[in-house]
Each structure stands twice: as structure tokens, then as C-alpha cells.
Design a protein around this motif. Structure first.
Motif, PDB file in Angstrom:
ATOM      1  N   ASN A  70       0.874  -1.173   0.000  1.00  0.00           N
ATOM      2  CA  ASN A  70       0.000   0.000   0.000  1.00  0.00           C
ATOM      3  C   ASN A  70       0.908   1.218   0.000  1.00  0.00           C
ATOM      4  O   ASN A  70       1.575   1.513   0.993  1.00  0.00           O
ATOM      5  N   ALA A  71       0.952   1.934  -1.109  1.00  0.00           N
ATOM      6  CA  ALA A  71       1.901   3.041  -1.257  1.00  0.00           C
ATOM      7  C   ALA A  71       1.721   4.116  -0.196  1.00  0.00           C
ATOM      8  O   ALA A  71       2.692   4.798   0.169  1.00  0.00           O
ATOM      9  N   LEU A  72       0.508   4.288   0.325  1.00  0.00           N
ATOM     10  CA  LEU A  72       0.280   5.321   1.330  1.00  0.00           C
ATOM     11  C   LEU A  72       1.010   5.038   2.635  1.00  0.00           C
ATOM     12  O   LEU A  72       1.284   5.963   3.403  1.00  0.00           O
ATOM     13  N   THR A  73       1.323   3.780   2.902  1.00  0.00           N
ATOM     14  CA  THR A  73       1.998   3.424   4.150  1.00  0.00           C
ATOM     15  C   THR A  73       3.305   4.195   4.300  1.00  0.00           C
ATOM     16  O   THR A  73       3.600   4.748   5.368  1.00  0.00           O
ATOM     17  N   GLY A  74       4.092   4.238   3.248  1.00  0.00           N
ATOM     18  CA  GLY A  74       5.370   4.937   3.314  1.00  0.00           C
ATOM     19  C   GLY A  74       5.203   6.415   3.612  1.00  0.00           C
ATOM     20  O   GLY A  74       5.940   6.986   4.431  1.00  0.00           O
ATOM     21  N   TYR A  75       4.222   7.058   2.969  1.00  0.00           N
ATOM     22  CA  TYR A  75       4.009   8.486   3.190  1.00  0.00           C
ATOM     23  C   TYR A  75       3.563   8.760   4.623  1.00  0.00           C
ATOM     24  O   TYR A  75       3.986   9.739   5.240  1.00  0.00           O
ATOM     25  N   VAL A  76       2.690   7.906   5.157  1.00  0.00           N
ATOM     26  CA  VAL A  76       2.229   8.074   6.533  1.00  0.00           C
ATOM     27  C   VAL A  76       3.389   7.906   7.506  1.00  0.00           C
ATOM     28  O   VAL A  76       3.554   8.695   8.451  1.00  0.00           O
ATOM     29  N   GLU A  77       4.221   6.894   7.287  1.00  0.00           N
ATOM     30  CA  GLU A  77       5.349   6.642   8.178  1.00  0.00           C
ATOM     31  C   GLU A  77       6.352   7.792   8.133  1.00  0.00           C
ATOM     32  O   GLU A  77       6.865   8.217   9.170  1.00  0.00           O
ATOM     33  N   VAL A  78       6.639   8.304   6.953  1.00  0.00           N
ATOM     34  CA  VAL A  78       7.577   9.414   6.825  1.00  0.00           C
ATOM     35  C   VAL A  78       7.013  10.663   7.500  1.00  0.00           C
ATOM     36  O   VAL A  78       7.744  11.387   8.206  1.00  0.00           O
ATOM     37  N   MET A  79       5.737  10.929   7.325  1.00  0.00           N
ATOM     38  CA  MET A  79       5.098  12.074   7.975  1.00  0.00           C
ATOM     39  C   MET A  79       5.253  12.001   9.488  1.00  0.00           C
ATOM     40  O   MET A  79       5.636  12.977  10.150  1.00  0.00           O
ATOM     41  N   ARG A  80       4.988  10.851  10.072  1.00  0.00           N
ATOM     42  CA  ARG A  80       5.079  10.707  11.524  1.00  0.00           C
ATOM     43  C   ARG A  80       6.512  10.811  12.020  1.00  0.00           C
ATOM     44  O   ARG A  80       6.769  11.376  13.091  1.00  0.00           O
ATOM     45  N   ASP A  81       7.436  10.261  11.262  1.00  0.00           N
ATOM     46  CA  ASP A  81       8.838  10.318  11.679  1.00  0.00           C
ATOM     47  C   ASP A  81       9.324  11.758  11.794  1.00  0.00           C
ATOM     48  O   ASP A  81       9.955  12.127  12.792  1.00  0.00           O
ATOM     49  N   ILE A  82       9.048  12.570  10.788  1.00  0.00           N
ATOM     50  CA  ILE A  82       9.627  13.912  10.767  1.00  0.00           C
ATOM     51  C   ILE A  82       8.805  14.936  11.543  1.00  0.00           C
ATOM     52  O   ILE A  82       9.342  15.964  11.962  1.00  0.00           O
ATOM     53  N   VAL A  83       7.513  14.664  11.769  1.00  0.00           N
ATOM     54  CA  VAL A  83       6.673  15.629  12.486  1.00  0.00           C
ATOM     55  C   VAL A  83       6.525  15.276  13.962  1.00  0.00           C
ATOM     56  O   VAL A  83       6.627  16.146  14.831  1.00  0.00           O
ATOM     57  N   LEU A  84       6.290  14.007  14.269  1.00  0.00           N
ATOM     58  CA  LEU A  84       5.990  13.611  15.647  1.00  0.00           C
ATOM     59  C   LEU A  84       7.185  12.999  16.375  1.00  0.00           C
ATOM     60  O   LEU A  84       7.378  13.257  17.565  1.00  0.00           O
ATOM     61  N   LEU A  85       7.956  12.183  15.681  1.00  0.00           N
ATOM     62  CA  LEU A  85       9.024  11.437  16.343  1.00  0.00           C
ATOM     63  C   LEU A  85      10.383  12.114  16.245  1.00  0.00           C
ATOM     64  O   LEU A  85      11.357  11.623  16.830  1.00  0.00           O
ATOM     65  N   ALA A  86      10.456  13.206  15.514  1.00  0.00           N
ATOM     66  CA  ALA A  86      11.681  14.010  15.422  1.00  0.00           C
ATOM     67  C   ALA A  86      12.885  13.178  14.981  1.00  0.00           C
ATOM     68  O   ALA A  86      13.971  13.275  15.541  1.00  0.00           O
ATOM     69  N   LYS A  87      12.677  12.340  13.992  1.00  0.00           N
ATOM     70  CA  LYS A  87      13.782  11.533  13.500  1.00  0.00           C
ATOM     71  C   LYS A  87      13.725  11.438  11.989  1.00  0.00           C
ATOM     72  O   LYS A  87      12.671  11.656  11.372  1.00  0.00           O
ATOM     73  N   LEU A  88      14.860  11.137  11.398  1.00  0.00           N
ATOM     74  CA  LEU A  88      14.901  10.947   9.956  1.00  0.00           C
ATOM     75  C   LEU A  88      14.212   9.632   9.604  1.00  0.00           C
ATOM     76  O   LEU A  88      14.362   8.641  10.320  1.00  0.00           O
ATOM     77  N   PRO A  89      13.459   9.604   8.535  1.00  0.00           N
ATOM     78  CA  PRO A  89      12.779   8.356   8.157  1.00  0.00           C
ATOM     79  C   PRO A  89      13.773   7.291   7.722  1.00  0.00           C
ATOM     80  O   PRO A  89      14.891   7.602   7.298  1.00  0.00           O
ATOM     81  N   ASP A  90      13.353   6.061   7.818  1.00  0.00           N
ATOM     82  CA  ASP A  90      14.151   4.943   7.325  1.00  0.00           C
ATOM     83  C   ASP A  90      14.415   5.154   5.834  1.00  0.00           C
ATOM     84  O   ASP A  90      13.486   5.367   5.052  1.00  0.00           O
ATOM     85  N   TRP A  91      15.685   5.113   5.441  1.00  0.00           N
ATOM     86  CA  TRP A  91      16.022   5.415   4.048  1.00  0.00           C
ATOM     87  C   TRP A  91      15.366   4.439   3.076  1.00  0.00           C
ATOM     88  O   TRP A  91      15.022   4.816   1.948  1.00  0.00           O
ATOM     89  N   ARG A  92      15.161   3.189   3.521  1.00  0.00           N
ATOM     90  CA  ARG A  92      14.521   2.215   2.635  1.00  0.00           C
ATOM     91  C   ARG A  92      13.065   2.578   2.387  1.00  0.00           C
ATOM     92  O   ARG A  92      12.554   2.442   1.268  1.00  0.00           O
ATOM     93  N   VAL A  93      12.386   3.056   3.438  1.00  0.00           N
ATOM     94  CA  VAL A  93      10.991   3.488   3.290  1.00  0.00           C
ATOM     95  C   VAL A  93      10.912   4.709   2.383  1.00  0.00           C
ATOM     96  O   VAL A  93      10.049   4.796   1.502  1.00  0.00           O
ATOM     97  N   TYR A  94      11.847   5.644   2.574  1.00  0.00           N
ATOM     98  CA  TYR A  94      11.806   6.870   1.775  1.00  0.00           C
ATOM     99  C   TYR A  94      12.093   6.576   0.305  1.00  0.00           C
ATOM    100  O   TYR A  94      11.447   7.135  -0.588  1.00  0.00           O
ATOM    101  N   VAL A  95      13.070   5.710   0.051  1.00  0.00           N
ATOM    102  CA  VAL A  95      13.371   5.339  -1.338  1.00  0.00           C
ATOM    103  C   VAL A  95      12.158   4.666  -1.975  1.00  0.00           C
ATOM    104  O   VAL A  95      11.858   4.889  -3.161  1.00  0.00           O
TER     105      VAL A  95
END
Length: 291
Positions: A238-263
Motif C-alpha cells: 500500500n503506497a500510502l503506508t510509506g508516506y504516513v510513516e515518513v510524515m510521523r517520523d519527521i513531524v511527531l518522532l523528530a527523526k529521519l525516516p528509514d532510508w529504505r521506506v523513503y526510497v
């Protein structure tokens, strides 16, 4: 080598491009089209934005009220006995309200485009049939319109987070790196659904029935990490999963997203963008006759 055709006794030289140049032209073509029709895009976008709340007293205030009410309801639900029991730590209950809302923002952006795209060409059928209208620009205009309301929701979310947590992580500066690929993904999806919707209205009815169910296949109410193997991996289909995870990482968790997820999000974005444009462009001339 160029080929020579004879038409009415005249020789016409047709330049044959090598595969590399054809690919280069195809990659550049969508952006060149947007730039060429930029005045038309701006004019229609202004009209659509102006007409969104036409006739209402509060006007654009409604664009901010909707996300504010959503955050308020989530905060109430998850600071009372209505809270959900999760197997993972997602922070304090108010934080969980933001956790859900961050997923809702991405999903609502997707759902607005999925609902509208199949009927988009029918909305502008008169212009497409009566004038030389760049029908491929409708997906771009519609996405830009939805982008405006999504940005308002994100601003409200950040303001709420700032009010509750008293700070924002520096990683919020990376939001454009998530948002721009998401926009490209939705433009490509819209081109594809526009073309399908021109041939059959069933595409619109399918979206109405499938999209609400699709929310539960997207980690909106739960983190991807809470799923057992192998579902924690396959949910990225589900392509939306990656976008949701990246959004939470950079907005809520204050961390860089997993590079594999971002790629993966970049790949799905680029593939959907160009596949959607190729599909729409392939049937562009037929669309005028079937809508």
C-alpha cells in the motif's frame, strides 16, 4: 536516420528519435505542459478555490475548522475511557491523537483525489468538447486545489502540537521532501483514474466503495511496527503506508525516516506519476469522443 514520406507529391522528412531522446522528451513533457499552460492552470485554480466556500458566511474559516474539530475529537476520545489499547508505545494520549491525525491528513489528501478524479473529465466535458482544452491539466489543478486544504490541515496540526508540546522538532523542515513526492503520486493516480473514468463511470462508484475500506489497510490508527510478520512488510505494498510513516517520523518522532521506506515512496511516486501520464496521453484523443 530520418525517414521520408511522400504526401501529395511532396516529400516530408520525419525525424526519428533514438530511444534515449524519446525517453528524455517523455520525462520532461508533463512539466513542460504545466509550464506552457501555467496561466490557464492559475486561472482555473483561482476559480475553484474561490468557489469552494462561495455563499458561506464564514468562508475560508471552514477550511481550518474541520481539522480543528478533528483534533479536538481525537484528543477527547484518547484522554478518556474511550482510548484504544495498543501493543506498542505511541506516547501520551494527546500524542496519540496527533498520531492518528497525521495519518488522517495523508489519507484525506489521497481520498479527495481518488473520489474526484474518475469524474473530473465529465465536470469539464463542455470545455474539452467545445475548445482546445488541455485536459491533462485538470489532474494537476485538482491536486493543487486539494494541496491547499491539506497544507491548512498540516498547519493546524503543527499549531496544536506546538501548543501541547511547546516545541516543534527541526525535522518538520523536511516536510517538503515528503509532500512533493506525495503530490506527484496523486497527480499520476488522477491521470490514470481520469482516463478510466472517461470510459466508464464504474470507476467512480468503485472508488466510493473501496476508498473507505482502504483506510483500514493503511496504518492510520495503528503503527506499521505493531503488525506481526510478514504483514509488517507487505503493508508497504500500500503506497500510502510509506508516506504516513515518513510524515510521523519527521513531524511527531523528530527523526529521519528509514532510508529504505523513503526510497520506496520516491519509487512509487515517480512510477505512478509517469505511468499515469503515459496512460492518459495514450488515450487523450479518444477521451473527447467518450465523455
Amino acid at each position: 536516420m530520418p525517414s521520408v514520406n511522400v504526401v501529395n507529391g511532396k516529400q516530408i522528412v520525419i525525424e526519428e528519435l533514438d530511444p534515449g531522446r524519446r525517453l528524455g522528451r517523455f520525462i520532461v513533457k508533463p512539466f513542460a505542459q504545466v509550464w506552457h499552460h501555467r496561466d490557464l492552470v492559475q486561472a482555473i485554480l483561482r476559480r475553484e478555490v474561490r468557489d469552494r466556500f462561495k455563499g458561506s458566511v464564514a468562508g475560508w474559516v471552514w477550511a481550518a475548522i474541520a481539522p480543528l474539530l478533528a483534533i479536538a475529537v481525537y484528543s477527547f476520545a484518547f484522554t478518556t475511557n474511550l482510548q484504544l489499547n495498543l501493543a506498542v508505545d505511541v506516547g501520551p494520549r494527546v500524542g496519540y491523537a496527533l498520531f492518528i491525525f497525521s495519518g488522517i491528513v495523508v489519507f484525506n489528501f489521497f481520498s479527495e483525489m481518488a473520489f474526484r478524479a474518475p469524474m473530473l473529465l465529465h465536470e469539464y466535458a463542455h470545455f474539452i468538447k467545445q475548445t482546445i482544452f488541455p485536459s491533462d491539466m485538470l489532474a494537476v489543478i485538482s491536486t493543487l486545489r486539494a494541496t491547499l486544504y491539506t497544507v491548512i490541515s498540516i498547519v493546524v496540526m503543527l499549531a496544536f502540537q506546538l501548543a501541547v508540546v511547546r516545541s516543534l522538532p527541526w525535522t518538520v523542515l523536511l516536510l517538503p521532501l515528503m509532500f512533493i513526492p506525495l503530490m506527484a503520486f496523486l497527480v499520476g493516480m488522477s491521470w490514470f483514474l481520469c482516463a478510466i473514468g472517461a470510459f466508464t463511470r464504474d470507476a467512480g462508484y468503485l472508488m466510493i466503495n473501496v476508498v473507505p475500506l482502504f483506510m483500514f489497510a493503511t496504518p492510520v490508527f495503528y503503527p506499521q511496527s505493531s503488525l506481526p510478520p510478514p504483514f509488517d512488510f507487505w503493508i508497504y505494498a500500500n503506497a500510502l503506508t510509506g508516506y504516513v510513516e515518513v510524515m510521523r517520523d519527521i513531524v511527531l518522532l523528530a527523526k529521519l525516516p528509514d532510508w529504505r521506506v523513503y526510497v520506496w515512496t520516491l519509487f512509487t511516486s515517480v512510477f505512478t506519476f509517469y505511468f499515469g501520464y503515459w496512460f492518459f496521453d495514450r488515450y487523450r484523443n479518444v477521451i473527447v469522443d467518450v465523455i
